[in-house]
Design a protein around this motif. Structure first.
Motif, PDB file in Angstrom:
ATOM      1  N   LYS A 124      51.592  33.423  34.853  1.00  0.00           N
ATOM      2  CA  LYS A 124      50.476  34.355  35.017  1.00  0.00           C
ATOM      3  C   LYS A 124      49.197  33.541  34.856  1.00  0.00           C
ATOM      4  O   LYS A 124      49.006  32.877  33.842  1.00  0.00           O
ATOM      5  CB  LYS A 124      50.572  35.451  33.963  1.00  0.00           C
ATOM      6  CG  LYS A 124      49.677  36.618  34.230  1.00  0.00           C
ATOM      7  CD  LYS A 124      50.019  37.764  33.306  1.00  0.00           C
ATOM      8  CE  LYS A 124      50.068  39.032  34.120  1.00  0.00           C
ATOM      9  NZ  LYS A 124      50.696  40.135  33.461  1.00  0.00           N
ATOM     10  N   LYS A 125      48.353  33.579  35.859  1.00  0.00           N
ATOM     11  CA  LYS A 125      47.078  32.858  35.821  1.00  0.00           C
ATOM     12  C   LYS A 125      45.948  33.860  36.005  1.00  0.00           C
ATOM     13  O   LYS A 125      46.149  34.912  36.588  1.00  0.00           O
ATOM     14  CB  LYS A 125      47.032  31.788  36.910  1.00  0.00           C
ATOM     15  CG  LYS A 125      48.035  30.680  36.673  1.00  0.00           C
ATOM     16  CD  LYS A 125      47.775  29.490  37.536  1.00  0.00           C
ATOM     17  CE  LYS A 125      48.720  28.380  37.132  1.00  0.00           C
ATOM     18  NZ  LYS A 125      48.411  27.134  37.756  1.00  0.00           N
ATOM     19  N   PRO A 126      44.758  33.514  35.516  1.00  0.00           N
ATOM     20  CA  PRO A 126      43.641  34.453  35.657  1.00  0.00           C
ATOM     21  C   PRO A 126      43.299  34.697  37.118  1.00  0.00           C
ATOM     22  O   PRO A 126      43.469  33.823  37.967  1.00  0.00           O
ATOM     23  CB  PRO A 126      42.490  33.763  34.922  1.00  0.00           C
ATOM     24  CG  PRO A 126      42.863  32.328  34.863  1.00  0.00           C
ATOM     25  CD  PRO A 126      44.371  32.271  34.886  1.00  0.00           C
ATOM     26  N   GLU A 127      42.834  35.893  37.384  1.00  0.00           N
ATOM     27  CA  GLU A 127      42.383  36.238  38.735  1.00  0.00           C
ATOM     28  C   GLU A 127      41.129  35.421  39.043  1.00  0.00           C
ATOM     29  O   GLU A 127      40.246  35.304  38.197  1.00  0.00           O
ATOM     30  CB  GLU A 127      42.043  37.736  38.813  1.00  0.00           C
ATOM     31  CG  GLU A 127      43.209  38.646  38.551  1.00  0.00           C
ATOM     32  CD  GLU A 127      44.191  38.701  39.703  1.00  0.00           C
ATOM     33  OE1 GLU A 127      43.752  38.642  40.859  1.00  0.00           O
ATOM     34  OE2 GLU A 127      45.389  38.807  39.432  1.00  0.00           O
ATOM     35  N   ASN A 129      37.622  34.833  40.632  1.00  0.00           N
ATOM     36  CA  ASN A 129      36.493  35.673  41.034  1.00  0.00           C
ATOM     37  C   ASN A 129      36.053  35.260  42.428  1.00  0.00           C
ATOM     38  O   ASN A 129      35.580  34.161  42.636  1.00  0.00           O
ATOM     39  CB  ASN A 129      35.360  35.503  40.018  1.00  0.00           C
ATOM     40  CG  ASN A 129      34.203  36.439  40.300  1.00  0.00           C
ATOM     41  OD1 ASN A 129      34.187  37.116  41.319  1.00  0.00           O
ATOM     42  ND2 ASN A 129      33.251  36.470  39.394  1.00  0.00           N
ATOM     43  N   THR A 130      36.237  36.158  43.385  1.00  0.00           N
ATOM     44  CA  THR A 130      35.903  35.825  44.766  1.00  0.00           C
ATOM     45  C   THR A 130      34.493  36.281  45.159  1.00  0.00           C
ATOM     46  O   THR A 130      34.087  36.099  46.292  1.00  0.00           O
ATOM     47  CB  THR A 130      36.929  36.459  45.731  1.00  0.00           C
ATOM     48  OG1 THR A 130      36.963  37.867  45.498  1.00  0.00           O
ATOM     49  CG2 THR A 130      38.309  35.864  45.547  1.00  0.00           C
TER      50      THR A 130
END
Length: 136
Positions: A124-127, A129-130
């Motif tokens: 699990k990795k952080p989302e 920011n796009t």
């Protein structure tokens, strides 16, 4: 499976393949890496807990003086705990400390998160920011 012995405890170390099976059979995964390491990515399991065994300081890494207290607030001494870190070193020390504190079912995950990733297991990795990709 290997074991490291000290005068009082024997830490059982297993590889990530065995560890993955223990997690699916109900063991609780205790990640003892720093919060910063944990937030960059961690083993993707439901029953995960992050309690750092050591902290990074300007002087280097120092042992978390509240480690056992924090674990005891979240875990019973009868819980089946799988201890992991980045490569398996901190988790070995953390496992030994837990066994000395009378935790009965403690297993160290050899190779740690690095070996977990190397074997292609779910992480699990952080989302990302796009919003910075958008042009105004």
């Amino acid at each position: 499976m290997t074991s490291q012995e000290s005068s009082e405890t024997t830490v059982v170390t297993i590889d990530v393949l065995v560890a993955k099976n223990l997690i699916t059979s109900g063991h609780r995964y205790l990640d003892v890496r720093t919060e910063e390491e944990f937030k960059k990515g961690h083993v993707d399991v439901e029953n995960i807990l992050n309690i750092p065994y050591m902290f990074n300081t300007p002087e280097g890494r120092v042992k978390n003086p509240e480690f056992l207290e924090l674990v005891s607030a979240k875990c019973s001494k009868d819980d089946h705990l799988l201890i992991g870190c980045q490569t398996g070193v901190r988790s070995l020390y953390a496992s030994a400390d837990l066994l000395k504190a009378d935790y009965k079912h403690v297993t160290n995950m050899g190779g740690g998160y690095a070996a977990w990733v190397e074997n292609g297991f779910s992480v699990k990795k952080p989302e990302l920011n796009t919003s910075s990709d958008k042009t105004s």
